[in-house]
Design a protein around this motif. Sequence first.
Motif, PDB file in Angstrom:
ATOM      1  N   UNK A 136       8.405  -6.387  27.132  1.00  0.00           N
ATOM      2  CA  UNK A 136       9.602  -5.892  26.456  1.00  0.00           C
ATOM      3  C   UNK A 136      10.000  -4.514  26.984  1.00  0.00           C
ATOM      4  N   UNK A 137       9.013  -3.628  27.128  1.00  0.00           N
ATOM      5  CA  UNK A 137       9.302  -2.271  27.594  1.00  0.00           C
ATOM      6  C   UNK A 137       9.869  -2.289  29.013  1.00  0.00           C
ATOM      7  N   UNK A 138       9.246  -3.072  29.897  1.00  0.00           N
ATOM      8  CA  UNK A 138       9.727  -3.143  31.271  1.00  0.00           C
ATOM      9  C   UNK A 138      11.141  -3.692  31.320  1.00  0.00           C
ATOM     10  N   UNK A 139      11.392  -4.731  30.528  1.00  0.00           N
ATOM     11  CA  UNK A 139      12.730  -5.323  30.523  1.00  0.00           C
ATOM     12  C   UNK A 139      13.784  -4.304  30.103  1.00  0.00           C
ATOM     13  N   UNK A 140      13.494  -3.540  29.049  1.00  0.00           N
ATOM     14  CA  UNK A 140      14.483  -2.571  28.574  1.00  0.00           C
ATOM     15  C   UNK A 140      14.633  -1.398  29.537  1.00  0.00           C
ATOM     16  N   UNK A 141      13.556  -1.033  30.219  1.00  0.00           N
ATOM     17  CA  UNK A 141      13.678   0.031  31.222  1.00  0.00           C
ATOM     18  C   UNK A 141      14.568  -0.432  32.365  1.00  0.00           C
ATOM     19  N   UNK A 142      14.327  -1.661  32.839  1.00  0.00           N
ATOM     20  CA  UNK A 142      15.164  -2.202  33.911  1.00  0.00           C
ATOM     21  C   UNK A 142      16.609  -2.366  33.445  1.00  0.00           C
ATOM     22  N   UNK A 143      16.759  -2.793  32.203  1.00  0.00           N
ATOM     23  CA  UNK A 143      18.111  -2.952  31.665  1.00  0.00           C
ATOM     24  C   UNK A 143      18.826  -1.614  31.578  1.00  0.00           C
ATOM     25  N   UNK A 144      18.081  -0.579  31.202  1.00  0.00           N
ATOM     26  CA  UNK A 144      18.683   0.751  31.127  1.00  0.00           C
ATOM     27  C   UNK A 144      19.096   1.245  32.510  1.00  0.00           C
ATOM     28  N   UNK A 145      18.255   0.965  33.515  1.00  0.00           N
ATOM     29  CA  UNK A 145      18.591   1.381  34.880  1.00  0.00           C
ATOM     30  C   UNK A 145      19.802   0.622  35.414  1.00  0.00           C
ATOM     31  N   UNK A 146      19.772  -0.690  35.245  1.00  0.00           N
ATOM     32  CA  UNK A 146      20.842  -1.501  35.811  1.00  0.00           C
ATOM     33  C   UNK A 146      22.103  -1.526  34.988  1.00  0.00           C
ATOM     34  N   UNK A 147      21.988  -1.234  33.699  1.00  0.00           N
ATOM     35  CA  UNK A 147      23.164  -1.307  32.844  1.00  0.00           C
ATOM     36  C   UNK A 147      23.823   0.028  32.586  1.00  0.00           C
ATOM     37  N   UNK A 148      23.299   1.087  33.201  1.00  0.00           N
ATOM     38  CA  UNK A 148      23.869   2.411  32.956  1.00  0.00           C
ATOM     39  C   UNK A 148      25.325   2.488  33.384  1.00  0.00           C
ATOM     40  N   UNK A 149      25.672   1.696  34.412  1.00  0.00           N
ATOM     41  CA  UNK A 149      27.053   1.723  34.895  1.00  0.00           C
ATOM     42  C   UNK A 149      27.932   0.691  34.190  1.00  0.00           C
TER      43      UNK A 149
ATOM     44  N   UNK B 274      26.183 -13.143  26.623  1.00  0.00           N
ATOM     45  CA  UNK B 274      25.287 -11.995  26.511  1.00  0.00           C
ATOM     46  C   UNK B 274      23.988 -12.181  27.295  1.00  0.00           C
ATOM     47  N   UNK B 275      23.260 -13.328  27.168  1.00  0.00           N
ATOM     48  CA  UNK B 275      21.993 -13.448  27.910  1.00  0.00           C
ATOM     49  C   UNK B 275      22.162 -13.260  29.411  1.00  0.00           C
ATOM     50  N   UNK B 276      23.203 -13.871  29.987  1.00  0.00           N
ATOM     51  CA  UNK B 276      23.413 -13.717  31.425  1.00  0.00           C
ATOM     52  C   UNK B 276      23.681 -12.282  31.809  1.00  0.00           C
ATOM     53  N   UNK B 277      24.430 -11.572  30.959  1.00  0.00           N
ATOM     54  CA  UNK B 277      24.733 -10.173  31.252  1.00  0.00           C
ATOM     55  C   UNK B 277      23.476  -9.310  31.160  1.00  0.00           C
ATOM     56  N   UNK B 278      22.623  -9.618  30.193  1.00  0.00           N
ATOM     57  CA  UNK B 278      21.372  -8.872  30.070  1.00  0.00           C
ATOM     58  C   UNK B 278      20.465  -9.112  31.277  1.00  0.00           C
ATOM     59  N   UNK B 279      20.370 -10.366  31.692  1.00  0.00           N
ATOM     60  CA  UNK B 279      19.539 -10.676  32.864  1.00  0.00           C
ATOM     61  C   UNK B 279      20.097  -9.995  34.111  1.00  0.00           C
ATOM     62  N   UNK B 280      21.429 -10.012  34.263  1.00  0.00           N
ATOM     63  CA  UNK B 280      22.038  -9.331  35.407  1.00  0.00           C
ATOM     64  C   UNK B 280      21.755  -7.836  35.386  1.00  0.00           C
ATOM     65  N   UNK B 281      21.806  -7.254  34.185  1.00  0.00           N
ATOM     66  CA  UNK B 281      21.508  -5.829  34.065  1.00  0.00           C
ATOM     67  C   UNK B 281      20.079  -5.519  34.451  1.00  0.00           C
ATOM     68  N   UNK B 282      19.115  -6.361  33.987  1.00  0.00           N
ATOM     69  CA  UNK B 282      17.707  -6.152  34.348  1.00  0.00           C
ATOM     70  C   UNK B 282      17.496  -6.359  35.840  1.00  0.00           C
ATOM     71  N   UNK B 283      18.187  -7.355  36.428  1.00  0.00           N
ATOM     72  CA  UNK B 283      18.061  -7.602  37.864  1.00  0.00           C
ATOM     73  C   UNK B 283      18.598  -6.417  38.664  1.00  0.00           C
TER      74      UNK B 283
END
Length: 226
Positions: free
Chosen positions: A58-71, A206-215
């Motif tokens: 969970x933590x890794x996913x949200x960190x990646x999401x924060x990095x990729x979704x900042x924009x 939403x799920x696809x957008x979250x996965x894209x953000x983490x990717x």
Amino acid sequence: AGYHVVAVVGAGHREGIEDYLANPETLPPMESLVGEASGSTLTGYLYKAIGYALTVGFLVFFVLLALGGASNAWLVELFVAWFVVNALLAGGLAKVAGARWPSALVGGGVAWLTSVNPLLAPGWFAGYVELRYVDVNVGDIGRLNEILDDDTAPVSEIFARMRQVPLFRLILIAGLTNVGSMVASLVIFPLILPMLSAPIGGVDAIPGLLVDGARNGWNILWGAVT
């Protein structure tokens, strides 16, 4: 050794104990009665490993999401809404329960993460911080029993008196913090998510957008490392 011993046991053990007292020769050898502390079993280690893996995941996913979704303004808006609603409800109910400000702030601050991780509860964190300010002891149980034995006082007065007992107040803080996080999920999923997701095509997107953000976050992290 000549001493008088008083033993307090559960009623289910009484018949067996009386039988051994009447027939001591039937007692098993002492070495078979004295056990040794057993280490953690393989199953215990497995459960712990799964729990740690889920939490770290969970933590890794949200960190990646924060990095990729900042924009991505929508992801930022979603996270802010998620954090604020959880913080207000979990921290607010902790405060209503009688928590100090540090306890309420910690419970509200972690509620956004614990609301999506079934292995964590914000009430644990709020209660742990609150333990720094209250003195809980076994005597609290006796005080609670005395309060509950009062058949003449109204319920409101009994509850008010129970809140003065540190143990009950600690349990109340932990419980209401968790309730606040649960209510936040009930508010976010059926009410806020549909409203926020309208510009991106609805809740199904939403799920696809979250996965894209983490990717995207992983690509950014991997690019920085390599």
